[in-house]
Design an enzyme around this catalytic site. Structure first.
Site, mmCIF file in Angstrom:
data_model
loop_
_atom_site.group_PDB
_atom_site.id
_atom_site.type_symbol
_atom_site.label_atom_id
_atom_site.label_comp_id
_atom_site.label_asym_id
_atom_site.label_seq_id
_atom_site.Cartn_x
_atom_site.Cartn_y
_atom_site.Cartn_z
ATOM 1 N N TRP A 106 0.823 -1.223 0.000
ATOM 2 C CA TRP A 106 0.000 0.000 0.000
ATOM 3 C C TRP A 106 0.849 1.262 0.000
ATOM 4 O O TRP A 106 0.325 2.360 -0.125
ATOM 5 C CB TRP A 106 -0.952 -0.005 1.205
ATOM 6 C CG TRP A 106 -1.976 -1.098 1.188
ATOM 7 C CD1 TRP A 106 -2.082 -2.135 0.290
ATOM 8 C CD2 TRP A 106 -3.073 -1.276 2.110
ATOM 9 N NE1 TRP A 106 -3.156 -2.934 0.594
ATOM 10 C CE2 TRP A 106 -3.785 -2.435 1.713
ATOM 11 C CE3 TRP A 106 -3.502 -0.581 3.229
ATOM 12 C CZ2 TRP A 106 -4.913 -2.898 2.401
ATOM 13 C CZ3 TRP A 106 -4.628 -1.043 3.921
ATOM 14 C CH2 TRP A 106 -5.318 -2.183 3.493
ATOM 15 N N LYS A 107 2.148 1.122 0.202
ATOM 16 C CA LYS A 107 3.060 2.276 0.264
ATOM 17 C C LYS A 107 2.525 3.309 1.268
ATOM 18 O O LYS A 107 1.927 2.927 2.267
ATOM 19 C CB LYS A 107 3.280 2.844 -1.138
ATOM 20 C CG LYS A 107 3.702 1.749 -2.137
ATOM 21 C CD LYS A 107 4.245 2.262 -3.415
ATOM 22 C CE LYS A 107 4.638 1.093 -4.318
ATOM 23 N NZ LYS A 107 5.273 1.513 -5.554
ATOM 24 N N GLU A 138 12.113 2.022 -3.658
ATOM 25 C CA GLU A 138 11.884 3.371 -3.125
ATOM 26 C C GLU A 138 12.699 3.595 -1.857
ATOM 27 O O GLU A 138 13.174 4.699 -1.600
ATOM 28 C CB GLU A 138 10.375 3.581 -2.892
ATOM 29 C CG GLU A 138 9.639 3.714 -4.224
ATOM 30 C CD GLU A 138 8.207 3.202 -4.228
ATOM 31 O OE1 GLU A 138 7.626 3.015 -3.150
ATOM 32 O OE2 GLU A 138 7.675 2.984 -5.337
ATOM 33 N N GLY A 156 4.961 1.704 -10.927
ATOM 34 C CA GLY A 156 4.088 2.876 -10.954
ATOM 35 C C GLY A 156 4.084 3.619 -12.280
ATOM 36 O O GLY A 156 3.593 4.739 -12.356
ATOM 37 N N GLY A 171 -0.069 0.047 -7.029
ATOM 38 C CA GLY A 171 -1.255 0.814 -7.421
ATOM 39 C C GLY A 171 -2.543 -0.002 -7.406
ATOM 40 O O GLY A 171 -3.570 0.429 -6.869
HETATM 41 P P1 PGA Z 1 3.114 -0.765 -8.814
HETATM 42 O O1 PGA Z 1 4.109 -0.915 -7.561
HETATM 43 O O2 PGA Z 1 2.267 -2.013 -8.860
HETATM 44 O O3 PGA Z 1 2.301 0.464 -8.518
HETATM 45 O O4 PGA Z 1 3.964 -0.614 -10.038
HETATM 46 C C1 PGA Z 1 4.696 -2.143 -7.234
HETATM 47 C C2 PGA Z 1 5.647 -1.963 -6.075
HETATM 48 O O5 PGA Z 1 6.361 -0.949 -6.052
HETATM 49 O O6 PGA Z 1 5.712 -2.798 -5.150
#
Ligand code: PGA
Length: 255
Positions: free
Chosen positions: A11-12, A98, A174, A236
């Site tokens: 979910w970041k 990240e 993303g 996402g």
């Molecule tokens: P994403 O992210 O599905 O939005 O590309 C995946 C992740 O960074 O774990």
């Protein structure tokens, strides 16, 4: 033994505790006690408790997105493995790109965290992946080799039982750009070879290698059909129950 597919939602830095309550509730109500695929949700720390309350009694498992390599003490702002364990967390994402790019996490740091997670009985989801410029310079395998060997140093074969790797090409995170199934499979097979070199073939065959990077309901079936793609780490598309549950359904079909 076939590898059980894992569908994990990262979910970041999204979802307040109240928002997490409703998303976790929708997911848990739908999954119920269905154990295949293995479903993991990874909310931010502040929403772990809210999510844990909603998924209690279901087969959905709770993950965190990061943790300290230290056990306890004067480390302001950090969260330990024991704190996660006591918050019903059973898995933890480590070394996400990240964290590597914005917070300076090196392979050596990821390695310490991975060992701390294993020792605490958490399942580490260790992320690796090349940037676009590394791919264009034909350095993908070199980069993955360094990340795998560095992040997994000093780990014994018996400690790989709950180890999970996520291959997340940075250029696909993303961005809406996904690796083709063939491109992803090529790297997943390479990662499994690297794991075999480190831990032996039987251990390597048991490690789940997830794909991450713009995995969506419309590309998941093709990715999950590949031999060495054992699930997905989803950003996402994990933020809306409908999309995430569609991905769980892809995982079920591929099982
Ligand atoms: P994403 O992210 O599905 O939005 O590309 C995946 C992740 O960074 O774990």
């Amino acid at each position: 033994m076939p590898r059980t597919i894992i569908i994990a939602g990262n979910w970041k830095m999204n979802k307040t505790p109240s928002e997490a309550t409703s998303l976790a509730r929708d997911i848990a109500q739908n999954i119920g006690k269905q154990a295949v695929p293995s479903v993991v949700i990874c909310p931010p720390f502040t929403a772990l408790h809210a999510a844990a309350t909603q998924i209690a009694g279901s087969a959905v498992r709770l993950g965190a997105q990061n943790m300290s390599d230290k056990a306890s003490g004067a480390y302001t702002g950090e969260i330990s493995a024991a704190m996660l364990r006591d918050s019903q967390v059973s898995a933890v994402i480590l070394g996400h790109s990240e964290r590597r790019s914005y917070y300076g996490e090196t392979d050596a740091i990821v390695n310490k965290k991975t060992i701390a997670a294993i020792e605490a009985g958490l399942s580490p989801i260790v992320c690796v992946g090349e940037t676009l410029s590394e791919r264009e310079a034909n350095k993908t395998f070199e980069v993955i080799h360094a990340q795998i060997c560095g992040s997994l140093a000093n780990i014994q074969p018996v400690q790989t039982e709950n180890l999970v790797i996520a291959y997340e090409p940075v250029w696909a995170i993303g961005t809406g750009k996904t690796a083709t199934p063939a491109m992803a499979q090529e790297v997943h097979a390479f990662i499994r070879k690297e794991l075999a070199a480190l831990f032996g073939e039987p251990a390597a065959q048991g490690v789940r290698i997830l794909y991450g990077g713009s995995m969506k309901p419309d590309n998941a079936d093709a990715l999950l059909a590949e031999l060495d793609i054992d699930g997905g780490l989803i950003g996402g598309a994990a933020l809306a129950a409908k999309d995430f549950l569609a991905l769980v359904e892809s995982g079920r079909k591929a099982s």
